[in-house]
Every structure is written in structure tokens, then in C-alpha cells.
Write a protein that holds these residues in place. Structure first.
Motif, PDB file in Angstrom:
ATOM      1  N   ASP A 115       0.819  -1.212   0.000  1.00 52.67           N
ATOM      2  CA  ASP A 115       0.000   0.000   0.000  1.00 52.67           C
ATOM      3  C   ASP A 115       0.854   1.263   0.000  1.00 52.67           C
ATOM      4  OD1 ASP A 115      -2.323  -1.507   0.047  1.00 52.67           O
ATOM      5  OD2 ASP A 115      -2.341  -1.619   2.236  1.00 52.67           O
ATOM      6  N   LYS A 116       2.173   1.067  -0.221  1.00 55.15           N
ATOM      7  CA  LYS A 116       3.105   2.187  -0.267  1.00 55.15           C
ATOM      8  C   LYS A 116       3.028   3.028   1.014  1.00 55.15           C
ATOM      9  CE  LYS A 116       3.099   2.511  -5.342  1.00 55.15           C
ATOM     10  NZ  LYS A 116       3.622   1.189  -5.383  1.00 55.15           N
ATOM     11  N   ALA A 117       3.078   2.320   2.153  1.00 56.63           N
ATOM     12  CA  ALA A 117       3.067   3.020   3.437  1.00 56.63           C
ATOM     13  C   ALA A 117       4.289   3.929   3.549  1.00 56.63           C
ATOM     14  CB  ALA A 117       3.073   2.001   4.581  1.00 56.63           C
ATOM     15  N   GLU A 118       4.128   5.035   4.276  1.00 50.85           N
ATOM     16  CA  GLU A 118       5.229   5.986   4.434  1.00 50.85           C
ATOM     17  C   GLU A 118       6.439   5.281   5.019  1.00 50.85           C
ATOM     18  OE1 GLU A 118       5.767  10.572   5.960  1.00 50.85           O
ATOM     19  OE2 GLU A 118       4.399   9.246   7.049  1.00 50.85           O
ATOM     20  N   THR A 119       7.571   5.429   4.388  1.00 58.36           N
ATOM     21  CA  THR A 119       8.762   4.674   4.762  1.00 58.36           C
ATOM     22  C   THR A 119       9.548   5.364   5.875  1.00 58.36           C
ATOM     23  OG1 THR A 119      10.203   5.767   3.160  1.00 58.36           O
ATOM     24  CG2 THR A 119       8.933   3.849   2.394  1.00 58.36           C
ATOM     25  N   LEU A 120      10.403   4.586   6.543  1.00 60.52           N
ATOM     26  CA  LEU A 120      11.270   5.163   7.566  1.00 60.52           C
ATOM     27  C   LEU A 120      12.227   6.175   6.947  1.00 60.52           C
ATOM     28  CD1 LEU A 120      12.166   2.055   9.783  1.00 60.52           C
ATOM     29  CD2 LEU A 120      10.281   3.684  10.032  1.00 60.52           C
ATOM     30  N   ARG A 121      12.663   5.900   5.730  1.00 60.39           N
ATOM     31  CA  ARG A 121      13.549   6.853   5.061  1.00 60.39           C
ATOM     32  C   ARG A 121      12.844   8.189   4.864  1.00 60.39           C
ATOM     33  NH1 ARG A 121      16.473   5.131  -0.429  1.00 60.39           N
ATOM     34  NH2 ARG A 121      17.789   4.047   1.103  1.00 60.39           N
ATOM     35  N   ALA A 122      11.584   8.149   4.442  1.00 63.60           N
ATOM     36  CA  ALA A 122      10.835   9.387   4.234  1.00 63.60           C
ATOM     37  C   ALA A 122      10.617  10.118   5.551  1.00 63.60           C
ATOM     38  CB  ALA A 122       9.497   9.079   3.563  1.00 63.60           C
ATOM     39  N   LEU A 123      10.340   9.376   6.606  1.00 60.96           N
ATOM     40  CA  LEU A 123      10.148   9.997   7.917  1.00 60.96           C
ATOM     41  C   LEU A 123      11.435  10.674   8.376  1.00 60.96           C
ATOM     42  CD1 LEU A 123       8.127   7.165   9.719  1.00 60.96           C
ATOM     43  CD2 LEU A 123       7.271   9.412   9.039  1.00 60.96           C
ATOM     44  N   ARG A 124      12.542   9.978   8.181  1.00 57.13           N
ATOM     45  CA  ARG A 124      13.827  10.527   8.588  1.00 57.13           C
ATOM     46  C   ARG A 124      14.148  11.807   7.823  1.00 57.13           C
ATOM     47  NH1 ARG A 124      16.242   6.170   7.994  1.00 57.13           N
ATOM     48  NH2 ARG A 124      17.411   6.415   6.054  1.00 57.13           N
ATOM     49  N   GLU A 125      13.900  11.794   6.516  1.00 57.02           N
ATOM     50  CA  GLU A 125      14.172  12.969   5.685  1.00 57.02           C
ATOM     51  C   GLU A 125      13.244  14.133   6.029  1.00 57.02           C
ATOM     52  OE1 GLU A 125      13.801  11.371   1.782  1.00 57.02           O
ATOM     53  OE2 GLU A 125      15.849  10.556   1.751  1.00 57.02           O
ATOM     54  N   ALA A 126      12.070  13.806   6.610  1.00 56.48           N
ATOM     55  CA  ALA A 126      11.124  14.860   7.004  1.00 56.48           C
ATOM     56  C   ALA A 126      11.415  15.407   8.390  1.00 56.48           C
ATOM     57  CB  ALA A 126       9.701  14.314   6.946  1.00 56.48           C
ATOM     58  N   GLY A 127      12.478  14.891   9.043  1.00 60.20           N
ATOM     59  CA  GLY A 127      12.868  15.422  10.340  1.00 60.20           C
ATOM     60  C   GLY A 127      12.453  14.581  11.535  1.00 60.20           C
ATOM     61  N   MET A 128      11.853  13.420  11.304  1.00 55.42           N
ATOM     62  CA  MET A 128      11.487  12.534  12.412  1.00 55.42           C
ATOM     63  C   MET A 128      12.745  12.055  13.127  1.00 55.42           C
ATOM     64  SD  MET A 128       9.138  10.861  14.139  1.00 55.42           S
ATOM     65  CE  MET A 128       7.632  10.789  13.130  1.00 55.42           C
ATOM     66  N   THR A 129      12.663  11.928  14.447  1.00 56.66           N
ATOM     67  CA  THR A 129      13.763  11.377  15.234  1.00 56.66           C
ATOM     68  C   THR A 129      13.358  10.010  15.763  1.00 56.66           C
ATOM     69  OG1 THR A 129      13.002  12.300  17.329  1.00 56.66           O
ATOM     70  CG2 THR A 129      14.445  13.692  15.958  1.00 56.66           C
ATOM     71  N   PRO A 130      14.317   9.131  16.049  1.00 54.75           N
ATOM     72  CA  PRO A 130      13.972   7.821  16.611  1.00 54.75           C
ATOM     73  C   PRO A 130      13.195   7.940  17.923  1.00 54.75           C
ATOM     74  CG  PRO A 130      16.243   7.827  15.847  1.00 54.75           C
ATOM     75  CD  PRO A 130      15.763   9.244  15.771  1.00 54.75           C
ATOM     76  N   GLU A 131      13.573   8.918  18.750  1.00 55.44           N
ATOM     77  CA  GLU A 131      12.899   9.103  20.029  1.00 55.44           C
ATOM     78  C   GLU A 131      11.428   9.456  19.835  1.00 55.44           C
ATOM     79  OE1 GLU A 131      17.066   9.266  20.232  1.00 55.44           O
ATOM     80  OE2 GLU A 131      15.725  10.623  19.120  1.00 55.44           O
ATOM     81  N   ARG A 132      11.168  10.368  18.896  1.00 53.60           N
ATOM     82  CA  ARG A 132       9.785  10.761  18.655  1.00 53.60           C
ATOM     83  C   ARG A 132       8.979   9.610  18.051  1.00 53.60           C
ATOM     84  NH1 ARG A 132       8.693  15.149  14.313  1.00 53.60           N
ATOM     85  NH2 ARG A 132       6.537  14.700  13.796  1.00 53.60           N
ATOM     86  N   LEU A 133       9.610   8.844  17.173  1.00 51.83           N
ATOM     87  CA  LEU A 133       8.928   7.705  16.582  1.00 51.83           C
ATOM     88  C   LEU A 133       8.551   6.684  17.648  1.00 51.83           C
ATOM     89  CD1 LEU A 133       7.956   6.328  13.976  1.00 51.83           C
ATOM     90  CD2 LEU A 133      10.234   5.282  13.782  1.00 51.83           C
ATOM     91  N   ARG A 134       9.467   6.421  18.558  1.00 51.34           N
ATOM     92  CA  ARG A 134       9.168   5.498  19.658  1.00 51.34           C
ATOM     93  C   ARG A 134       7.971   5.983  20.459  1.00 51.34           C
ATOM     94  NH1 ARG A 134      13.528   2.124  21.881  1.00 51.34           N
ATOM     95  NH2 ARG A 134      15.281   2.062  20.440  1.00 51.34           N
ATOM     96  N   GLN A 135       7.941   7.278  20.759  1.00 52.06           N
ATOM     97  CA  GLN A 135       6.833   7.840  21.528  1.00 52.06           C
ATOM     98  C   GLN A 135       5.514   7.666  20.785  1.00 52.06           C
ATOM     99  OE1 GLN A 135       8.001  11.883  22.242  1.00 52.06           O
ATOM    100  NE2 GLN A 135       9.448  11.367  23.872  1.00 52.06           N
ATOM    101  N   GLU A 136       5.538   7.917  19.476  1.00 53.86           N
ATOM    102  CA  GLU A 136       4.313   7.786  18.681  1.00 53.86           C
ATOM    103  C   GLU A 136       3.785   6.351  18.712  1.00 53.86           C
ATOM    104  OE1 GLU A 136       4.674   9.144  14.707  1.00 53.86           O
ATOM    105  OE2 GLU A 136       4.944  11.266  15.252  1.00 53.86           O
ATOM    106  N   MET A 137       4.709   5.383  18.801  1.00 52.10           N
ATOM    107  CA  MET A 137       4.311   3.982  18.787  1.00 52.10           C
ATOM    108  C   MET A 137       4.035   3.450  20.193  1.00 52.10           C
ATOM    109  SD  MET A 137       6.649   2.335  15.744  1.00 52.10           S
ATOM    110  CE  MET A 137       8.205   2.706  16.517  1.00 52.10           C
ATOM    111  N   GLY A 138       4.194   4.307  21.195  1.00 54.39           N
ATOM    112  CA  GLY A 138       3.901   3.894  22.567  1.00 54.39           C
ATOM    113  C   GLY A 138       5.006   3.088  23.206  1.00 54.39           C
ATOM    114  N   LEU A 139       6.253   3.277  22.746  1.00 53.38           N
ATOM    115  CA  LEU A 139       7.373   2.529  23.294  1.00 53.38           C
ATOM    116  C   LEU A 139       8.219   3.425  24.209  1.00 53.38           C
ATOM    117  CD1 LEU A 139       8.472   0.587  20.076  1.00 53.38           C
ATOM    118  CD2 LEU A 139       7.128  -0.257  22.005  1.00 53.38           C
TER     119      LEU A 139
END
Length: 283
Positions: free
Chosen positions: A259-283
């Protein structure tokens, strides 16, 4: 002294990773750390037509960005086809598989014409030896299918097949689970174009790598039933399973490559951080 804890993340290099992959990898990595165990990365690249080296490189890059680490060397399925061929040969010699000459379309038609209420799975019988010999002589392609009937006869039924589920299946299944390999029908274990199929490769890999805990999405819960049967037939240990929830996007659909889900590469290029991603996923 406690038993070792070994788990793995095993992506296929057929596309870029997305949030769902990150969630599964992070859960497995954290479980290994919490149990002072080992987190393995395995590249499941038996599909030579779709696997790409650039996607494999991206997997390493994405996981490193997430802060994960793993021991080297990484096991690549394409480098271990002999292991799967040896396991298949054992099943062939034991009469537990048969050659199926039907195309995917013919299999779909056979399932569609099954009596109302029948399971949405494929089961068949081996061809008469004379017909099989003729088809082989003509060079017709075939797949090796696991014979549920032969497996049931070999084991005296499936009543003793169980596995431990520490997470939850799609319907909340947890604890000691009675395996129901009939849910998968006579699954394909090898094809002429691929050489080995998912179930057989995964079961061999997990045993050879000493994996004790399998942490993956609940969409693979039914796969555990078939894999438990293969473990019994091949005399392999049964890991503990932990199936987790699937992440879904704003539209309610689970993240998926197709389904062409948004990729980790795209998130990273958009300024996402690993810490913020973890928070979004409830980790």
C-alpha cells in the motif's frame, strides 16, 4: 543459570521499511535487552525476482538509525539454500510431501469450487505414479506441497501439537495454543522458480540460529500453526511465540509495503527522530 534468549527480526529486501517494521524490530530488540539475550537480523531474500541489494542496504541503514545493533555475520537465506534442500529431502524421503502440478490459477479455481463451508485452503492427493512420470518427462513445473494427510498419519493426529503464545493472536489467543495446521491446508514448501518457500525456510533458519523467541505481528499467527507441524516432522525445537498488534495509519489500514506506506527513510528525511517515533508507537 537461565536459558539463553535469542530472538530475531527477519525482513525481506523487497521494499523500504515502514513504521510497522520499526515497531516489530524495536519490540524484539528491547525484549532481547530485557532478557540479556541476543537480537539477530536475518535477511529473507529467497525471492530473487523481487529482492534488491539497495533495499537490503536500506534495511541496515534504517535499523541503525533506530539505534539497533546485532551480531555479524547476518544470515541471508539466499546463501543457505542447501540447508532448505536437505530439509526438503528428508520430507520427500518420508513421503510427507507431494508434487503439485497445478498453477496458481488452477489452485484458486479448485478452492472456489469446494463445497460450501469448506475451509479456504487447498488440499489434494498425489498424482498416480504413471501420470506424474509423464508430466515430469514433459518438463512441467511443479511445487512441493506438504501433505496434511501424510503428516497426520505420521504423528497419529495433531492433538499433541501445541505452542506457547506470550502475546496474542488476532482473536486474543494467548497461553498454550493447540496447533491447527489444517488452517493452512497443503502449503507449498518449495517451487521450481524459488527453490524454497517461506514456511520451510523460516523453520530451518530459526532452528539453525538457535532462536528461542519469535516476536512478530499477529498477521502471522496462523503461520505458527503450520510451522509447529514442520518442527514436529523435522524434529526441531519449538520457540516461544509473541505476536503483537499491527500498527495502522490515520485511515485505519495497517501499514504495508504493497500500500506504499510511508517509509522510515521518508520519515527521517522529514525530520522525524527515533525518540519521537518510539513515543508515537507507545514505546
Amino acid at each position: 543459570m537461565s536459558a539463553p534468549f535469542v530472538t530475531r527480526f527477519a525482513p525481506s529486501p523487497t521494499g523500504l521499511l515502514h513504521r510497522g517494521h520499526a515497531y516489530s524490530a524495536l519490540l524484539a530488540h528491547e525484549a532481547a535487552r530485557a532478557n540479556r539475550g541476543t537480537f539477530l537480523l536475518r535477511i529473507e531474500d529467497i525471492d530473487a525476482t523481487r529482492s534488491r541489494k539497495e533495499f537490503e542496504a536500506a534495511i541496515f541503514e534504517d535499523l541503525a538509525w533506530l539505534g539497533l545493533s546485532w551480531p555479524a555475520p547476518v544470515r541471508r537465506q539466499s546463501a543457505h539454500l542447501a540447508d532448505y534442500e536437505a530439509a526438503l529431502s528428508r520430507l520427500v524421503a518420508a513421503g510427507l510431501v507431494y508434487r503439485c502440478f497445478r498453477t496458481r490459477r488452477e489452485v484458486a479455481q479448485a478452492m472456489a469450487s469446494a463445497p460450501h463451508g469448506a475451509m479456504d485452503t487447498f488440499r489434494s492427493d498425489p498424482l498416480p505414479s504413471a501420470e506424474e512420470a509423464e508430466r515430469l518427462a514433459r518438463g512441467e513445473p511443479f511445487a512441493w506441497r506438504l501433505s496434511l494427510a501424510a503428516a497426520q498419519a505420521r504423528l497419529g493426529g495433531f492433538g499433541n501439537l501445541t505452542f506457547q503464545e506470550e502475546g496474542a493472536g488476532p482473536n486474543g489467543e494467548t497461553g498454550l495454543i493447540q496447533a491447527r495446521p489444517e488452517l493452512g491446508g497443503d502449503v507449498v514448501l518449495a517451487r521450481k522458480d524459488v527453490g524454497v518457500a517461506y514456511h520451510l525456510a523460516v523453520v530451518c533458519d530459526d532452528a539453525l540460529q538457535g532462536v528461542t523467541h519469535i516476536i512478530r505481528g499477529c498477521d502471522l499467527f496462523e503461520a505458527a500453526h503450520v510451522q509447529r507441524l514442520l518442527q514436529a516432522l523435522l524434529g526441531l525445537p519449538t520457540p516461544v511465540y509473541r505476536h503483537h498488534r499491527l500498527l495502522a495509519g490515520p485511515d485505519g489500514k495497517r501499514y504495508a509495503k504493497r500500500d506504499k506506506a510511508e517509509t522510515l527513510r521518508a520519515l527521517r528525511e522529514a525530520g522525524m527522530t527515533p525518540e519521537r517515533l518510539r513515543q508515537e508507537m507507545g514505546l
